[in-house]
Design a protein around this motif. Sequence first.
Motif: not given
Lengths: 124, 380
Positions: A34, A37, A39, A57-63, A65
């Motif tokens: 994190r 950026g 995860v 499962e992703t925590l992140g920007c549009a790219a 995801l």
Amino acid sequence: MSFKYSDEVLKRFRNPVNAGKIENPGGVGVVGNRNCGDVMHLYLKVENNVIKDVKFETLGCAAALAFSDLLCDIAKNKTIEQALKITKDELVKELGGVPAPKLHCSLLAVDALHKAIEDFQKKK
Amino acid sequence: MKKVYLDNAATTQVAKEVVEVMQPYFLEKYGNASCLHSWGQEARDAVEQSRKVIAEKINAEPEEIIFTGGGSESNNLAIKGTAFQLKDKGNHIITSEFEHPAVLNICKALGKKGFEVTYVAIDKNGFVNLEQLKNSITNKTVLVSIMHANNEIGTIQNINEIGNICKENNIVFHTDAVQSFAKVPIDVKKENITLASFSAHKLHGPKGIGALYIKKATKLKKQIDGGHQEFNQRSGTENVPGIIGFAKAVEVITEKNIENITEFRNYLINELLKIKGTALNGSQDNRLCNNVSISFKNVEGESILLSLDDKGVAVTTSSACTSSKLESSHVLKAIGLKSEDAHGTIRFTLSKYTTKEELDYTIESVRGIIKKLRGISPLK
């Protein structure tokens, strides 16, 4: 810096089809942190050396995801050996390109897959 | 689809009244304000009338206002102009860690040209550390440049106190007032300001026009050579329609507007903070009437921004996650925000056109988006 995402990135970002978890996964790949950026967690279900299901499962920007979601589609129904041959360039091409600062997200997705396979092989 | 514009710190809708007064200066009254004929004189009169309007707003004299091409140009003239003018007196400049790039990058550039720059720290509430500022002053210090209100987190600095410090030490005080102009009262005389930068497009005026307040008898090294326009401080034919529009924009903002925006801002803050895992960045007191900066835990700002855009709501991330280095915002870093929280930060900025209904739609949309994004996040 400003840039524009391709329609393919936005489509996957808006409606990811592979988001979620797999119960009792055969392998799990965890990458990123994190602090810098994104995860990403990738879950595999493997039967007879074939990847039967993949979820993320992703925590992140549009790219991040979009790459996560695409990777799941591409890895599905591939043998472990075939899956290991998936490259980041292939993902980038499939998404119609991404802005340069977002290229690393494709590497993150490939890394997650490699880690998940490693985990699967360890557990085997 | 519903359209809600909440990025008014980036730029604003031009007010209808502003467009109306500008139009004749394109089509009929298009004279060059430096010419002697009646076309020129008509333009000159309008420019001088506008200068008065800007001057009155900050308790300055009309001849202390020059028009520029915008906030960045004003900052360049103020900072470089002072530094090069006074370089025989000293080479030390004091600024803060969370200035706009239009100040930081000028200071960095001067740092490569033999100037020493001190970047004063910001406290966790978003205010410049005045003790450190005082202690940084040396006999080589020629300029202090501290922004009036921060563009990302909206905190309003104590420029009265900074002005006093500078006056006592006989140092030029510049303030970048681009975000605060016509929102927060400024009195250049009372606050001992030497130079102040303004821009029209942040307050429903046109883009490409700004102003610099230059206190009487202050000398600046000219940055644009050419003709003798603007008291020989800034060459170039005056942008007459822009100047007229700028003044009109200042005239039409009322105290009632500011009160209403403040009320809406507080409503938006309170409602967004009801969502779990949220925090307001910067103090709620001494804050710009229209700024709401919220960090959402375990969500990426860019994903929130794009999802809101899909709903017709325009906001911005405070975090520069688009940069190749993936560095988070220098402002959020300066107030000590953890990088992971900086990545999940969204700035909502209101205007006098913002309605309660638009805010309710936005709040509802944010709730749904955060729920969806946290749903696919591995960190809950």
